[in-house]
Write an enzyme that holds these catalytic residues in place. Structure first.
Site, PDB file in Angstrom:
ATOM      1  N   GLU A 125       0.824  -1.204   0.000  1.00 13.56           N
ATOM      2  CA  GLU A 125       0.000   0.000   0.000  1.00 13.56           C
ATOM      3  C   GLU A 125       0.863   1.261   0.000  1.00 13.56           C
ATOM      4  O   GLU A 125       0.426   2.307  -0.459  1.00 13.56           O
ATOM      5  CB  GLU A 125      -0.941   0.000   1.209  1.00 13.56           C
ATOM      6  CG  GLU A 125      -1.986   1.077   1.140  1.00 13.56           C
ATOM      7  CD  GLU A 125      -3.034   0.958   2.228  1.00 13.56           C
ATOM      8  OE1 GLU A 125      -4.012   1.716   2.167  1.00 13.56           O
ATOM      9  OE2 GLU A 125      -2.885   0.119   3.132  1.00 13.56           O
ATOM     10  N   HIS A 191      -4.450   6.992  -1.720  1.00 12.09           N
ATOM     11  CA  HIS A 191      -3.696   7.886  -0.833  1.00 12.09           C
ATOM     12  C   HIS A 191      -3.159   9.055  -1.667  1.00 12.09           C
ATOM     13  O   HIS A 191      -1.958   9.272  -1.748  1.00 12.09           O
ATOM     14  CB  HIS A 191      -2.560   7.118  -0.150  1.00 12.09           C
ATOM     15  CG  HIS A 191      -3.027   6.223   0.947  1.00 12.09           C
ATOM     16  ND1 HIS A 191      -3.165   6.648   2.247  1.00 12.09           N
ATOM     17  CD2 HIS A 191      -3.408   4.922   0.934  1.00 12.09           C
ATOM     18  CE1 HIS A 191      -3.600   5.638   3.008  1.00 12.09           C
ATOM     19  NE2 HIS A 191      -3.762   4.584   2.220  1.00 12.09           N
ATOM     20  N   HIS A 212      -9.412   1.743  -1.485  1.00 10.70           N
ATOM     21  CA  HIS A 212     -10.458   2.163  -0.525  1.00 10.70           C
ATOM     22  C   HIS A 212     -11.023   3.551  -0.861  1.00 10.70           C
ATOM     23  O   HIS A 212     -10.703   4.551  -0.237  1.00 10.70           O
ATOM     24  CB  HIS A 212     -10.016   2.066   0.927  1.00 10.70           C
ATOM     25  CG  HIS A 212      -8.692   2.641   1.305  1.00 10.70           C
ATOM     26  ND1 HIS A 212      -8.253   3.887   0.918  1.00 10.70           N
ATOM     27  CD2 HIS A 212      -7.711   2.144   2.103  1.00 10.70           C
ATOM     28  CE1 HIS A 212      -7.071   4.128   1.442  1.00 10.70           C
ATOM     29  NE2 HIS A 212      -6.715   3.082   2.159  1.00 10.70           N
ATOM     30  N   ASP A 270      -9.315  -3.841   5.004  1.00 10.68           N
ATOM     31  CA  ASP A 270      -8.203  -3.012   5.475  1.00 10.68           C
ATOM     32  C   ASP A 270      -7.945  -3.306   6.953  1.00 10.68           C
ATOM     33  O   ASP A 270      -7.533  -2.436   7.719  1.00 10.68           O
ATOM     34  CB  ASP A 270      -8.513  -1.532   5.248  1.00 10.68           C
ATOM     35  CG  ASP A 270      -7.282  -0.625   5.375  1.00 10.68           C
ATOM     36  OD1 ASP A 270      -6.156  -1.150   5.362  1.00 10.68           O
ATOM     37  OD2 ASP A 270      -7.459   0.600   5.502  1.00 10.68           O
ATOM     38  N   ALA A 305      -7.446   4.351  11.394  1.00 12.65           N
ATOM     39  CA  ALA A 305      -6.314   3.456  11.126  1.00 12.65           C
ATOM     40  C   ALA A 305      -6.828   2.040  10.905  1.00 12.65           C
ATOM     41  O   ALA A 305      -6.976   1.276  11.855  1.00 12.65           O
ATOM     42  CB  ALA A 305      -5.333   3.485  12.295  1.00 12.65           C
TER      43      ALA A 305
END
Length: 377
Positions: A125, A191, A212, A270, A305
């Site tokens: 990731e 991200h 995600h 995740d 998280a």
């Protein structure tokens, strides 16, 4: 376990639809699907429940007190056993941003877990993601895409690196995406602060997954649609979605299913090491995480998280909170992620195919799990 068994009184979710009847397993494979009277021999009555493919989690970092970045073979086996008993029969081990030396060590160690059959592949990731959208990755460990470093991962991974997330706006991102695709690795966009145009360019370069959706991503705006709109409209792209009712509001999650349509939404967890253990303090990579009420957040920043769910919970949430029908929710957690990462033999019920099966009751709770034709404990 008998050499063969017939699952009777079942609603079987197949790639072609729902088959009401029975399913026969022999020698670890689905040997026959039928209706009416089942063949003689050992049988298991599914009680009118669903028989679905073993679920496939392509974005998961740990569980049962262990984390894939620890790269400990015993820990990997614990994570896999924990998930398998709960209906997840194929997993891709997810890593987070680390130093170049640690990443190589992790990839090499986890490749052995792939070769032993515990994992279906590896997913990186980080570290080629945006600092401003680092989420639960240590921003000090993030760096620009580097094809030379990527080549070292490939060598260390011995063919088991399956996916890498890249922020398209970073220098070298397009080259990294093309290098991944040319080596049979799925490139994902995530991200990221990328614009709509930059995200489209990444998909044109070969990226085929959105990491995600919504989370750690430039938000959707009607004059600045960004990566969310670009991902939802592109038929080439599988869209990851964390449906734990924490990461994404149900109203926003419904839009994903409505916009992307059947066959492109990939449910992922995740999940982190705290999954299955309850509230407390844990770590994700080198970062401290506090879990309260099942919700995991970084101690230092409060950022979300990872999650603490197992994939069947995402299926239930999709049905109960989003109104997705059961077959579509199941496929979003099985055949869609398997196809997105090219995991052959996973996530589908078909005659001649591997007998990785999950029996769900009327409330979509897992009753039994079969892996390679054997019931798990």
């Amino acid at each position: 376990m008998p050499h063969s068994v017939t699952l009777t009184n079942a609603r079987v979710v197949t790639p072609d639809g729902v088959h009401d009847g029975w399913l026969r397993v022999a020698d670890g494979r689905v040997s026959e699907l039928g209706s009416g009277e089942a063949p003689d021999g050992p049988a298991y009555d599914a009680g009118g429940g669903w028989v679905v493919p073993g679920l496939v989690d392509t974005h998961v970092h740990g569980g049962a007190g262990h984390a894939f970045p620890d790269a400990d073979p015993d820990g990997v086996r614990e994570i896999v056993a924990f998930n398998r008993a709960r209906g997840v029969t194929s997993m891709v081990g997810g890593l987070v941003a680390a130093t170049p030396e640690d990443t190589l060590r992790q990839v090499a160690a986890l490749a052995e877990s792939c070769e032993s059959g515990e994992l279906a592949g590896l997913y990186l990731e980080g570290p080629f993601i945006a600092r401003s959208k680092c989420g639960a990755h240590d921003p000090a460990l993030l760096r620009d895409p580097d094809t030379a470093e990527f080549d070292r991962w490939l060598k260390a991974g011995r063919g088991h690196v399956r996916m890498v997330t890249v922020a398209p706006e970073l220098p070298g991102a397009t080259e990294l995406i093309r290098a991944a695709v040319s080596n049979g690795v799925v490139a994902a966009v995530g991200h990221t602060e990328a614009s709509y145009e930059q995200t489209r360019a990444a998909f044109d370069a070969g990226a085929t997954v959105a990491t995600h959706l919504y989370n750690a991503m430039r938000p959707l705006n009607h004059r600045d649609p960004g990566p969310i709109a670009a991902s939802l409209e592109d038929e080439r792209v599988a869209v990851e979605l964390i449906v734990d009712n924490v990461h994404v509001h149900p109203g926003a999650a419904k839009l994903v299913f409505a916009a992307a349509g059947a066959g492109r939404v990939s449910l992922v967890t995740d999940a982190m090491s705290a999954t299955g253990l309850g509230d407390g303090e844990y770590t994700l990579g080198d970062l401290r995480v506090r879990v309260s009420g099942g919700e995991a957040r970084l101690v230092d920043t409060g950022a979300i998280a990872s999650s603490t769910i197992v994939l069947p919970q995402a299926v239930r949430n999709a049905v109960e909170a989003l109104g997705v029908d059961v077959p579509e929710a199941v496929r979003s957690a099985s055949s869609v992620p398997a196809a997105a990462l090219g995991l052959e033999g996973a996530g589908r019920i078909a005659v001649g195919g591997r007998a990785d099966l999950v029996v769900l009751d009327a409330d979509l709770a897992v009753s039994r799990v079969m892996f390679h034709g054997e019931w798990t404990r």
